[in-house]
Design an enzyme around this catalytic site. Structure first.
Site, PDB file in Angstrom:
ATOM      1  N   GLU A 149      44.767 -27.085  -1.423  1.00 23.66           N
ATOM      2  CA  GLU A 149      43.869 -25.968  -1.118  1.00 23.66           C
ATOM      3  C   GLU A 149      42.618 -26.043  -1.993  1.00 23.66           C
ATOM      4  O   GLU A 149      42.709 -26.002  -3.223  1.00 23.66           O
ATOM      5  CB  GLU A 149      44.593 -24.634  -1.358  1.00 23.66           C
TER       6      GLU A 149
ATOM      7  N   ASP B  53      60.998 -29.087  -8.701  1.00 23.00           N
ATOM      8  CA  ASP B  53      61.313 -28.575  -7.368  1.00 23.00           C
ATOM      9  C   ASP B  53      60.593 -27.231  -7.146  1.00 23.00           C
ATOM     10  O   ASP B  53      61.038 -26.191  -7.612  1.00 23.00           O
ATOM     11  CB  ASP B  53      62.848 -28.405  -7.299  1.00 23.00           C
TER      12      ASP B  53
ATOM     13  N   HIS C 283      35.306 -20.010  -1.937  1.00 21.64           N
ATOM     14  CA  HIS C 283      36.044 -20.706  -0.884  1.00 21.64           C
ATOM     15  C   HIS C 283      35.100 -21.416   0.067  1.00 21.64           C
ATOM     16  O   HIS C 283      35.323 -22.549   0.465  1.00 21.64           O
ATOM     17  CB  HIS C 283      36.877 -19.700  -0.080  1.00 21.64           C
TER      18      HIS C 283
ATOM     19  N   LYS D 281      51.215 -15.033  -4.313  1.00 22.84           N
ATOM     20  CA  LYS D 281      50.937 -16.332  -3.658  1.00 22.84           C
ATOM     21  C   LYS D 281      49.858 -17.073  -4.443  1.00 22.84           C
ATOM     22  O   LYS D 281      49.933 -18.283  -4.666  1.00 22.84           O
ATOM     23  CB  LYS D 281      50.499 -16.090  -2.205  1.00 22.84           C
TER      24      LYS D 281
HETATM   25  C1  MEV Z   1      44.474 -17.724  -1.733  1.00 25.35           C
HETATM   26  O1  MEV Z   1      45.179 -18.928  -1.643  1.00 25.35           O
HETATM   27  C2  MEV Z   1      44.989 -16.908  -2.890  1.00 25.35           C
HETATM   28  C3  MEV Z   1      44.398 -15.513  -3.011  1.00 25.35           C
HETATM   29  O2  MEV Z   1      44.544 -14.807  -1.767  1.00 25.35           O
HETATM   30  C4  MEV Z   1      45.152 -14.821  -4.103  1.00 25.35           C
HETATM   31  C5  MEV Z   1      44.829 -13.345  -4.251  1.00 25.35           C
HETATM   32  O3  MEV Z   1      44.433 -12.719  -3.256  1.00 25.35           O
HETATM   33  O4  MEV Z   1      45.042 -12.853  -5.366  1.00 25.35           O
HETATM   34  C6  MEV Z   1      42.930 -15.568  -3.290  1.00 25.35           C
END
Ligand code: MEV
Length: 449
Positions: A88, A295, A392, A279
């Site tokens: 990513e 892992d 991004h 995430k």
């Molecule tokens: C994207 O991979 C991760 C984010 O969505 C984490 C977040 O919102 O804190 C940017």
């Protein structure tokens, strides 16, 4: 093609070349193209390829992922350049930026709280609870002794079984569980734990039968380690005086600190936000876990279970402001190893551990948790200030331009052009088409002039 022609017995027995041909000719519209591409994703070095192939079954190529370095991590006053494997765009950039940010504010402090791993023997037995418990308490030392051959090496390294208990569940009266705690030192310990569990279970069945004879109806359902290791826990944190924080996106340090704290608080109370928040943390953690041959599924499964340990899924990071000091921390379980498994077998995992200075499992826990914290800091900082899309989109633009084989000049032009516009595949294509056709026109104009 008849669907039966797409089914096969003995696929695993085919050679790699035969496997590729079989798949390409039945499942790909351009078999020759597929074969050619796959061959470029197999190493020229046959020995190296053999090692990689042996990690899995039915391998036909290597799936390549970017291998990156996030420099400038200062953890407990030690400097690290952290290897990360992630596809990513912007994750490594964010981790590096956060590392640099905190480098000049005292760095990260990290502590391993505990390192206990867990294994379970799941049993059924119709015996009276009290009778079974009495038998178990009387025999558990003896049963443990029957695993001594398996334990000897680990005990010499300072590890082994640290606790054994019998667990019951009211919901399932004939179900019993033997829960074992382990210290596995620098190994993640999965093979060791599973072997000990199976040996213990075998000894248990034999001993129970010889004690109760025909009355013994104890049966083993399964033996397996648990990936939930809430007591294999690490904490990393950063802190500084609020006025040492940077002004960002029009926010003063004080505004930034309070908005940041609010954003973390939202992830503590709302599972929808907490999932995205966590995430982002695992963007960082998984990348280090992968790079070091650990892992990542086990690490994530455990982290998410821990995130809802009190009944609601919550943020793994927390923030507080006390007496004008900003403090931000993560507490996360993490059963990592630096010996065994892929850690030394995968050539790049081995390099990663070299780069990290041959860390112990505890040191790797600290580094990995810290990268998770740094990742979260970067994400939340962007979200509450410039918004996430700015960073991004920069990376996305770069990916799209590479895909369209843009020249250096086209790169520069597109970056300037999209500085204040939304990037989309179509918009980039249109810009390049216009630019290229204008360039073509210019050439004609030049030759015409
Ligand atoms: C994207 O991979 C991760 C984010 O969505 C984490 C977040 O919102 O804190 C940017």
């Amino acid at each position: 093609m008849d669907s039966s022609e797409r089914l096969i017995k003995g696929f695993s027995k085919l050679t790699k070349r035969e496997k590729i041909t079989w798949v390409a000719e039945r499942f790909h519209s351009k078999p020759e193209e597929m074969k050619q591409l796959l061959s470029s994703f197999n190493h020229d070095d046959a020995d190296l390829q053999k090692i990689l192939d042996a990690f899995s079954e039915n391998t036909i190529a290597n799936f390549t992922m970017p291998y990156s370095i996030a420099p400038n991590f200062v953890i407990n006053d030690m400097a690290y350049a952290v290897p990360m494997v992630i596809e990513e765009s912007s994750v490594v950039a964010a981790a590096s930026a956060s590392a640099k940010y905190w480098m000049s504010r005292g760095g990260f402090k990290s502590t391993v709280i505990s390192t206990t791993k867990v294994g379970q023997i799941h049993l059924t037995c119709n015996q009276d609870d009290a009778v079974l418990r009495q038998y178990f308490d009387k025999n558990k030392k003896l049963l443990q002794a029957s695993c001594k051959d398996l334990l000897i090496n680990m005990e010499q390294r300072g590890g082994g079984i640290t606790d054994i208990s019998l667990v019951t569940y009211n919901e399932e009266p004939d179900y019993y569980q033997i829960r074992m705690s382990f210290e596995t030192c620098d190994s993640m310990g999965a093979n060791f734990i599973n072997s000990v569990l199976e040996a213990f279970a075998k000894a248990l069945i034999e001993s129970h039968q010889s004690t109760f004879g025909d009355k013994s109806n104890l049966q083993v359902v399964m033996c397996i380690l648990s990936n939930y290791t809430p007591e294999c826990l690490v904490r990393s944190e950063v802190s500084c005086a609020i006025d040492e924080l940077q002004s960002v996106g029009g926010l003063s340090p004080v505004q930034f600190a309070h908005k940041f704290k609010k954003a973390v608080r939202i992830a503590e109370i709302d599972p929808y936000r907490a999932t995205t928040h966590n995430k982002g943390i695992y963007n960082g953690i998984d990348a280090v876990v992968l790079a070091t041959g650990n892992d990542f599924r086990a690490i994530e499964a455990c982290g998410h279970a821990y995130a809802c340990r009190d009944g609601q899924y919550k943020s793994l990071t927390h923030c507080e402001i006390v007496d004008d000091t900003f403090r931000f921390w993560i507490e996360v379980p993490m059963a990592l190893g630096t010996v065994g498994g892929l850690t030394k077998l995968h050539p790049l995992a081995k390099i990663s551990l070299d780069i990290l200075g041959q860390p112990s499992a505890e040191e790797l826990m600290k580094i990995t948790a810290t990268v998770g914290l740094a990742q979260n800091f970067g994400a939340v900082k962007s979200l509450i200030s410039t918004g996430i899309q700015k960073g991004h989109m920069k990376m996305h633009l770069s990916n799209v331009l590479h895909q369209m084989k843009a020249t250096e000049q086209e790169f520069k032009m597109a970056i300037d052009y999209f500085a204040d516009k939304i990037v989309s595949h179509r918009a980039v294509q249109e810009l390049l088409d216009t630019f290229r056709s204008m360039n073509g026109l210019n050439k004609e104009n030049k030759t015409g002039a």
